[in-house]
Scaffold this active site. Sequence first.
Site, PDB file in Angstrom:
ATOM      1  CE1 TYR A  20      45.056  52.076  40.382  1.00 58.82           C
ATOM      2  CE2 TYR A  20      44.348  52.862  38.229  1.00 58.82           C
ATOM      3  CZ  TYR A  20      44.082  52.595  39.550  1.00 58.82           C
ATOM      4  OH  TYR A  20      42.825  52.827  40.052  1.00 58.82           O
ATOM      5  N   GLY A  21      47.271  48.613  39.143  1.00 55.44           N
ATOM      6  CA  GLY A  21      47.232  47.927  40.432  1.00 55.44           C
ATOM      7  C   GLY A  21      47.075  46.432  40.298  1.00 55.44           C
ATOM      8  CB  THR A  22      44.828  44.060  42.059  1.00 52.69           C
ATOM      9  OG1 THR A  22      43.561  44.597  41.699  1.00 52.69           O
ATOM     10  CG2 THR A  22      45.263  44.561  43.427  1.00 52.69           C
ATOM     11  CG  LEU A  23      42.488  44.941  37.006  1.00 53.28           C
ATOM     12  CD1 LEU A  23      41.731  46.116  36.386  1.00 53.28           C
ATOM     13  CD2 LEU A  23      41.813  43.630  36.655  1.00 53.28           C
ATOM     14  CD  GLU A  54      38.768  48.389  39.195  1.00 53.86           C
ATOM     15  OE1 GLU A  54      38.582  48.548  40.424  1.00 53.86           O
ATOM     16  OE2 GLU A  54      39.855  47.995  38.746  1.00 53.86           O
TER      17      GLU A  54
END
Length: 157
Positions: free
Chosen positions: A9-12, A84
Amino acid sequence: MSRFKVFVYGTLKRNEPNHNWLSDTNNGNSKYLGEGTTLQKYPLIIGTRYNVPFLLDKAGVGNNVIGEIYDIDEKMLSNLDILEDCPNFYERSVIPIKMNTVELDCWTYFIKRFKDELLLKEMLVSYSNKGSHNLPYAERYLRDPSYDFRSEILPEF
């Protein structure tokens, strides 16, 4: 070899600063399956001085979050856990994600222990590093190595 589905949902996500973790074959194998949305609402926020996107484990609060679904191998899952800092910081859980008309069970990285004031931050539907929030993500090589940003997130820090 086992395969897993992961919801990011983010920087990936594609075109985001850490997508190289998913696209680098040295990290394992991944295949983009498509866009997905959480069935439950969750708070997706941007936090810390480094503008990191976090999905807080507080079901029923926030929005149905839009992200991407990947099919990955064990090696990739292990490397994502390293990125993570799972389970020391992020923890992953399997949650239902809707992709088109199909419901898939996907690993998702959450912050399970967090300071209550994080729930006062703006809650996003979808993350983009270049979004209207004007909070660009600070890549790790730009960060102060003597500062532990987890102190801004974890209540017991």
